[in-house]
Design an enzyme around this catalytic site. Sequence first.
Site, PDB file in Angstrom:
ATOM      1  N   ARG A 197       7.923  40.635-104.038  1.00 34.37           N
ATOM      2  CA  ARG A 197       6.832  40.633-103.057  1.00 34.37           C
ATOM      3  C   ARG A 197       6.690  42.005-102.401  1.00 34.37           C
ATOM      4  NH1 ARG A 197       8.918  35.270-101.821  1.00 34.37           N
ATOM      5  NH2 ARG A 197       7.438  33.741-102.632  1.00 34.37           N
ATOM      6  N   ASP A 212       7.727  27.718 -97.561  1.00 39.05           N
ATOM      7  CA  ASP A 212       9.147  27.659 -97.927  1.00 39.05           C
ATOM      8  C   ASP A 212       9.847  26.498 -97.205  1.00 39.05           C
ATOM      9  OD1 ASP A 212       9.401  30.865 -98.928  1.00 39.05           O
ATOM     10  OD2 ASP A 212       7.941  30.391 -97.376  1.00 39.05           O
ATOM     11  N   ARG A 250       9.033  23.424 -99.040  1.00 42.86           N
ATOM     12  CA  ARG A 250       9.855  23.325-100.269  1.00 42.86           C
ATOM     13  C   ARG A 250      11.273  22.868 -99.914  1.00 42.86           C
ATOM     14  NH1 ARG A 250       7.549  29.055-102.448  1.00 42.86           N
ATOM     15  NH2 ARG A 250       5.890  28.224-103.760  1.00 42.86           N
ATOM     16  N   HIS A 252       9.359  35.840 -95.624  1.00 41.28           N
ATOM     17  CA  HIS A 252       8.850  34.994 -96.712  1.00 41.28           C
ATOM     18  C   HIS A 252       9.169  35.780 -97.980  1.00 41.28           C
ATOM     19  CE1 HIS A 252       6.284  32.613 -99.299  1.00 41.28           C
ATOM     20  NE2 HIS A 252       5.533  33.651 -99.571  1.00 41.28           N
TER      21      HIS A 252
END
Length: 320
Positions: A95, A155, A158, A182
């Site tokens: 990322r 997240d 999840r 993140h």
Amino acid sequence: MEKKKNSEQNRKVVVVGAGGVGATFCYALAQSGLADEIVLTDRNEDLVEGQVLDLVHGQPFFPTVKIRSGSPADYADAQLVVITAGAAQKPGETRLQLLKKNAEITGSIAEDVAKNDCKGVILVVSNPVDVLTHVAIKRSGWPKSRVIGSGTVLDSARFRYFLARHCNVDVHNVHAYILGEHGDSEFAAWSMTNVAGIKIDEYCPVCGKCSDWKFSKAEIEKQVRESAYHIINFKGSTQYAVGLSLVKITGAILRGQNSVLTVSTLLNGEYGINDVCLSLPCIVSDKGVERIVVSPLSESELILLKKSSDILKKAKESIE
Ligand SMILES: NC(=O)c1ccc[n+]([C@@H]2O[C@H](COP(=O)([O-])OP(=O)(O)OC[C@H]3O[C@@H](n4cnc5c(N)ncnc54)[C@H](O)[C@@H]3O)[C@@H](O)[C@H]2O)c1
């Protein structure tokens, strides 16, 4: 003329970026009934027109909602501007490698939103979301409360899913947060994790299902951290769960719900961290982040938070 109350206002959401994430979010938002008007924009005009046509043909099945393409002038009366514009993560690409490419895109959009005298909230989704949230705060010149990132809301979802599956309980009875970046340095706040109101470490002996709970914890945390990489390896990008997490954040903003969400926000001394955006549990309303919920993290969690903030600070400094 008397100012309209929030509940009487047109609930208008502008989505910048009509790719996988932007369009999926629009689709989920239209079904939710939360918005009166959804405006989609993208520098790729054909893509916007195609996505809008595809969406409006679903009008008979959606709760009443106006969906159309738009322009920066639409920022003026939007209650929420969601930035999903930018390059998607490629297989193997971290990322943070996306940072430079996306900082200029997000920064100039945030600047445009402010120039159009928008009174709403900016929600940054493009990655790396924490650093881009910081860029959007600076370039808009807005107070930090009104510029937030989707952070680890996805997240945390999840994490709840993997815990619920592991413990074989309804995901709605699992409360759990992923904090920090993140990205790769994110971590599970085990000290705040509970099932049926019982702290996870106390719930486990009650359940008695695991032979090695410590190992399971490490495995679950790894699964969460690697989720995006797995999905990207299979199909190139993620869209459904992120779209739904954006609907959750949007609901908190449009309805002024004061929901506790792990959005990315600019820290100003919390846990000794300054001038970095990262995710902590926040109270989110129509004003954006009303308050950060500063909870007593364990010593190891504090170390992980500091590590995450150091990584984000370096990334931020690399583009300053
Ligand atoms: N924060 C999260 O939880 C999360 C989850 C998934 C994806 N993402 C990120 O969201 C972003 C979008 O992902 P995607 O899969 O939709 O990518 P995508 O490539 O499908 O869509 C991005 C869109 O942005 C548009 N765009 C680029 N520059 C623009 C500009 N200056 N103005 C307007 N539009 C512009 C492109 O034309 C494209 O349609 C990526 O940065 C991705 O990494 C974030």
